[in-house]
Design a protein around this motif. Structure first.
Motif, PDB file in Angstrom:
ATOM      1  N   LEU A  13      45.934  36.699  51.889  1.00 49.43           N
ATOM      2  CA  LEU A  13      46.160  36.180  50.536  1.00 49.43           C
ATOM      3  C   LEU A  13      46.802  37.223  49.625  1.00 49.43           C
ATOM      4  CD1 LEU A  13      42.974  33.998  49.939  1.00 49.43           C
ATOM      5  CD2 LEU A  13      45.328  33.245  50.282  1.00 49.43           C
ATOM      6  N   ARG A  14      46.396  38.476  49.811  1.00 43.00           N
ATOM      7  CA  ARG A  14      47.005  39.539  48.993  1.00 43.00           C
ATOM      8  C   ARG A  14      48.520  39.590  49.241  1.00 43.00           C
ATOM      9  NH1 ARG A  14      48.084  45.154  49.527  1.00 43.00           N
ATOM     10  NH2 ARG A  14      47.452  45.295  51.707  1.00 43.00           N
ATOM     11  N   GLN A  48      50.254  37.401  36.755  1.00 44.04           N
ATOM     12  CA  GLN A  48      49.164  37.990  35.967  1.00 44.04           C
ATOM     13  C   GLN A  48      47.895  37.172  36.217  1.00 44.04           C
ATOM     14  OE1 GLN A  48      51.980  40.368  34.967  1.00 44.04           O
ATOM     15  NE2 GLN A  48      50.358  40.668  33.443  1.00 44.04           N
ATOM     16  N   ASN A  49      46.740  37.793  36.087  1.00 45.97           N
ATOM     17  CA  ASN A  49      45.501  37.026  36.260  1.00 45.97           C
ATOM     18  C   ASN A  49      45.222  36.175  35.018  1.00 45.97           C
ATOM     19  OD1 ASN A  49      44.335  38.718  34.351  1.00 45.97           O
ATOM     20  ND2 ASN A  49      43.158  39.921  35.832  1.00 45.97           N
ATOM     21  N   ALA A  50      44.121  35.455  35.042  1.00 44.28           N
ATOM     22  CA  ALA A  50      43.848  34.510  33.956  1.00 44.28           C
ATOM     23  C   ALA A  50      43.746  35.205  32.611  1.00 44.28           C
ATOM     24  CB  ALA A  50      42.556  33.744  34.252  1.00 44.28           C
ATOM     25  N   GLU A  51      43.306  36.451  32.619  1.00 44.46           N
ATOM     26  CA  GLU A  51      43.190  37.209  31.368  1.00 44.46           C
ATOM     27  C   GLU A  51      44.516  37.838  30.961  1.00 44.46           C
ATOM     28  OE1 GLU A  51      40.973  37.802  34.048  1.00 44.46           O
ATOM     29  OE2 GLU A  51      39.735  36.234  33.177  1.00 44.46           O
ATOM     30  N   GLY A  52      45.506  37.757  31.810  1.00 49.41           N
ATOM     31  CA  GLY A  52      46.833  38.294  31.485  1.00 49.41           C
ATOM     32  C   GLY A  52      47.139  39.624  32.136  1.00 49.41           C
ATOM     33  N   GLU A  53      46.194  40.186  32.886  1.00 43.34           N
ATOM     34  CA  GLU A  53      46.421  41.505  33.489  1.00 43.34           C
ATOM     35  C   GLU A  53      47.336  41.403  34.716  1.00 43.34           C
ATOM     36  OE1 GLU A  53      42.139  43.613  32.648  1.00 43.34           O
ATOM     37  OE2 GLU A  53      42.215  41.873  33.971  1.00 43.34           O
ATOM     38  N   GLY A  54      48.152  42.460  34.903  1.00 42.30           N
ATOM     39  CA  GLY A  54      49.161  42.432  35.957  1.00 42.30           C
ATOM     40  C   GLY A  54      48.570  42.504  37.350  1.00 42.30           C
ATOM     41  N   LEU A  55      48.959  41.552  38.206  1.00 47.47           N
ATOM     42  CA  LEU A  55      48.532  41.558  39.611  1.00 47.47           C
ATOM     43  C   LEU A  55      49.664  41.958  40.536  1.00 47.47           C
ATOM     44  CD1 LEU A  55      46.472  38.240  39.851  1.00 47.47           C
ATOM     45  CD2 LEU A  55      45.578  40.574  39.753  1.00 47.47           C
ATOM     46  N   ALA A  56      50.844  41.386  40.313  1.00 45.93           N
ATOM     47  CA  ALA A  56      51.978  41.648  41.204  1.00 45.93           C
ATOM     48  C   ALA A  56      53.239  41.800  40.367  1.00 45.93           C
ATOM     49  CB  ALA A  56      52.151  40.510  42.205  1.00 45.93           C
ATOM     50  N   ALA A 214      39.052  35.078  44.184  1.00 47.14           N
ATOM     51  CA  ALA A 214      38.416  36.318  44.659  1.00 47.14           C
ATOM     52  C   ALA A 214      39.463  37.350  45.066  1.00 47.14           C
ATOM     53  CB  ALA A 214      37.494  36.004  45.832  1.00 47.14           C
ATOM     54  N   THR A 215      40.550  36.876  45.644  1.00 47.61           N
ATOM     55  CA  THR A 215      41.638  37.799  46.021  1.00 47.61           C
ATOM     56  C   THR A 215      42.216  38.479  44.783  1.00 47.61           C
ATOM     57  OG1 THR A 215      42.201  36.511  47.977  1.00 47.61           O
ATOM     58  CG2 THR A 215      43.926  37.930  47.067  1.00 47.61           C
ATOM     59  N   MET A 216      42.400  37.709  43.735  1.00 46.13           N
ATOM     60  CA  MET A 216      42.972  38.286  42.510  1.00 46.13           C
ATOM     61  C   MET A 216      42.050  39.361  41.926  1.00 46.13           C
ATOM     62  SD  MET A 216      44.631  34.897  40.743  1.00 46.13           S
ATOM     63  CE  MET A 216      46.117  34.145  41.424  1.00 46.13           C
ATOM     64  N   VAL A 217      40.754  39.088  41.953  1.00 44.48           N
ATOM     65  CA  VAL A 217      39.790  40.082  41.453  1.00 44.48           C
ATOM     66  C   VAL A 217      39.847  41.343  42.310  1.00 44.48           C
ATOM     67  CG1 VAL A 217      37.327  40.574  41.145  1.00 44.48           C
ATOM     68  CG2 VAL A 217      38.251  38.352  40.439  1.00 44.48           C
ATOM     69  N   LYS A 218      39.878  41.130  43.629  1.00 43.52           N
ATOM     70  CA  LYS A 218      39.848  42.279  44.523  1.00 43.52           C
ATOM     71  C   LYS A 218      41.151  43.080  44.453  1.00 43.52           C
ATOM     72  CE  LYS A 218      38.344  43.649  49.115  1.00 43.52           C
ATOM     73  NZ  LYS A 218      37.776  43.229  50.396  1.00 43.52           N
TER      74      LYS A 218
END
Lengths: 620, 94
Positions: A13-14, A48-56, A214-218
């Motif tokens: 998933l990552r 970005q995640n639900a809070e807006g923080e950068g994931l990718a 869970a993948t986004m959190v991790k």
């Protein structure tokens, strides 16, 4: 769920998240409406995640990975109730003081919901050719305040239920000199968002929403830990650097003190110049962008660029009202120039820290090129269409900074923008009324050192089949002082230069079969026909009536050098001279290398004697 | 402890000192910026390279070179406003 996520599924998933992001980039590039995007890749896509923080974040302009978070937070804080945030909405923003670096770099953010729950946001950035304002390309060099800039749009809903709203798209296009490009690019951005939505939907349907969440959190937690671990591998301490922002004819300092203590990295800009009259002021978002540009390639070369996690270790101290934390109504259309320079200044500090590390000393890196010549043209092209040509093609191929273990890459572009590149000249000529005379690397442009900075480019062009007189305007940095500073005893790379050579007969000579291969040959021709050379300043306003007999010339900057040039292997200097990257004079006077007469054979004894003499001179 | 290509911190008689890796010259206390303890020369900014500002030598910028007083190795170069003090580009040892 995070604890129950098995490692295999997490890895799948990552990587899927990064792949979705890459596909958004491909969709945007393949459908984009300006050479700036499909050729030079002046763009970015992000999840970005639900809070807006950068994931990718993709490999395009790194700076823009810092833009979506403050914009999304602004949307969440201010617009959740009215007009509301719903699945398929898209918000567009180009407000420097809310999140972007400069108003031309407009950002779209779009929430993705699953069964009523906000899961993530898709985001993209395009450098638009023109978003309005008194100057073409929206580069308002001399603006006194932002009322003399193009409109700054706070986030507004430009699409609902996945469809562009005609009324709001018209608002966005209304101020631009090239509305057709904004229209086209808006649809390209939507294509990217649709690609992201489609793939995320497929992923959730296959793996379940809890696994994806869970993948986004991790992803974020993992990047945070990996970056902290990287900092713990490096020595504690403080490193300083100074660089200068140019606003012709003046220069203004940016000072930084970088302190690394355990797993924290602090950037303190105390002592930096106050904001100026003119467009080079940078909001705090531009400063964060500049730090990210330097940080990610230099320290996160093996860490996922999930800035939502990485940034937990970063602290920024920037006094309000200075170049690095401008406040409204300071004008900001050239803030990106300041951001790039800030990244080079930070690179110097990080280079000092890496040089201090036994494990990572080989990665110590000198400064990279300034802008190779950000020329812009405006007029009517060969198809009768108005155009604004923003030539990143000139910008993105200056020399790379030397490393402690190898030379800088010639015509490398920027380490801070991996994918953007020197575009295909044929494509530029196909879309713009220009004819290029040559494109080559420039001798002595790379900063001398034990390892040499990469060489910068030089190029020249004339009008070709324009349907109106062309107007020429310039922007750049690294003209009054070298931006690519050396480290560890290396010299700075060359400055960039921009010229217009007037009253030339180049087109006529080319029609007869004559080819021009360098700036030097053009100068010789100018002396023969009485042509004149006009030096253009780093920011010059419109040069009207760029005549068909004029030649535009840009000489890009080189990368900074590493180490004492007298320590450079003689065989490397010999190769550089043979490749026309270093002149024989520079080889002798700066590198201390002497050749046997009329050959490229190194006179080793003469070289040793010359180097001893230079070292003795230094100590007098 | 290595500082960069040419400089290191040595401990002698319990005192931290900055020294040259190449020739062993001791600059002085590690608490001092090594640039202050070096041989330094100033030049017009054209010195930064044959192609650096070919038409302009600004009065408000200068090129500084810092050499090891023992072996003459150049360990730092600044291109900077003349009024600016040397900035500390190697680790500022507290």
């Amino acid at each position: 769920m995070e604890n129950n996520l098995d490692p295999i599924t997490y890895e799948v998933l990552r990587h899927r998240m990064w792949q979705i992001n890459d596909e958004m980039g491909s969709a945007l590039i393949n459908t984009a409406g300006s050479e700036q995007i499909y050729e030079s890749k002046d763009l970015q896509v992000m999840i970005q995640n639900a809070e807006g923080e950068g994931l990718a974040v993709a490999e395009y302009i790194i700076a823009h990975c810092m833009m979506p978070e403050p914009i999304i937070k602004h949307v969440l804080t201010n617009f959740s109730e009215n007009p509301g945030i719903n699945d398929g909405d898209v918000f567009l923003c180009n407000d420097t003081y809310i999140g972007v670096v400069h108003p031309q770099d407009a950002v779209m953010v779009s929430p993705f919901f699953w069964e009523g729950e906000l899961i993530c946001w898709f985001a993209n950035m395009i450098h638009e050719d023109d978003v309005g304002g008194p100057m073409m390309g929206s580069w308002c060099f001399n603006a006194v305040d932002f009322f003399e800039d193009p409109p700054y749009f706070p986030p507004f809903k430009i699409a609902e239920k996945g469809e562009l709203k005609k009324d709001m798209l018209a608002v966005w296009m209304n101020n631009s000199r090239t509305p057709q490009v904004l229209d086209h690019n808006a649809r390209s951005r939507m294509a990217a968002i649709h690609a992201g939505r489609r793939r995320m939907t497929e992923t959730i349907e296959k793996y379940g929403v809890e696994a994806v969440k869970a993948t986004m959190v991790k992803m974020k937690d993992s990047a945070e830990k990996m970056f902290k671990d990287r900092l713990l591998e490096l020595p504690d301490g403080t490193w300083e650097n100074i660089g200068y922002i140019e606003h012709t004819p003046d220069i203004y300092p940016i000072k930084v003190k970088m302190t690394k203590k355990a797993d924290k990295l602090t950037f303190d800009f105390t002592g930096t110049s106050k904001t100026i009259v003119g467009g080079r002021n940078m909001s705090i978002h531009g400063t964060n962008a500049g730090i990210a540009m330097a940080l990610l390639p230099a320290l996160c070369f093996d860490i996922p660029w999930t800035v939502g996690g990485i940034w937990k270790s970063i602290e920024v101290i920037a006094e309000p009202g200075t170049l690095v934390n401008a406040l409204p109504p300071s004008p900001t259309t050239e803030a990106i120039c300041t951001t790039w320079q800030l990244a080079n200044i930070i690179t110097g500090c990080i280079g000092g820290m890496l040089a201090n590390s036994e494990k990572f000393k080989h990665r110590a890196n000198a400064g990279w090129c300034g802008l190779g010549g950000g020329a812009m043209w405006m007029g009517v092209n060969q198809f009768g269409m108005p155009f604004v040509g923003v030539h990143s093609v000139n910008a993105e191929n200056g020399g790379g900074g030397a490393y402690a273990s190898k030379d800088g890459v010639n015509t490398a572009g920027y380490v801070m923008a991996a994918a953007p590149c020197c575009g295909n000249i044929e494509r530029y000529e196909a879309m713009q009324p220009l004819l290029y005379l040559f494109w080559k690397e420039t001798a002595d442009s790379g900063g001398p050192g034990k390892f040499r900075g990469g060489a910068g480019p030089e190029t020249a062009y004339i009008q070709h089949d324009a349907q109106s007189p062309l107007l020429h305007q310039g922007s750049g940095w690294g003209l009054h002082n070298p931006q690519a500073t050396g480290i560890g005893g290396g010299y700075a790379g060359s400055t960039m230069r921009q010229f217009i050579m007037k009253d030339m007969n180049v087109a006529e000579l080319m029609a007869k079969g004559k080819a021009f291969r360098s700036f030097k040959e053009l100068k010789e021709e100018a002396e023969r026909v009485g042509g004149t050379l006009e030096v253009l300043q780093v920011t010059h306003n419109l040069v009207p009536m760029w005549n068909p007999t004029d030649v535009g010339i840009h000489v890009g900057s080189g990368g900074g050098g590493y180490g004492d040039p007298l320590d450079r292997d003689t065989w490397r200097v010999k190769q550089d001279v043979m490749d026309d990257l270093v002149s024989p004079e520079c080889a002798r006077d700066i590198y201390g290398v002497v050749f046997k007469s009329d050959s490229f054979e190194v006179d080793e004894a003469g070289t040793q004697s010359n180097r001893d003499r230079i070292r003795a001179e230094r100590l007098k | 402890m290595r500082l960069n290509e040419y400089l290191e911190i040595k401990v002698q008689d319990g005192q931290k000192l900055t020294g040259c890796i190449k020739c062993g010259h001791i600059f002085g206390p590690a608490s001092e910026n090594p640039k202050k303890l070096a041989k330094m020369k100033k030049f017009p900014m054209k010195r930064s390279g044959p192609w650096c500002n070919p038409w302009e030598n600004r009065d408000d910028m200068e090129h500084r070179e810092f050499y090891c007083p023992g072996c003459g190795r150049m360990f730092a170069v600044e291109v900077i406003h003349p009024d600016e003090p040397f900035y500390w580009e190697t680790n500022k040892i507290e």
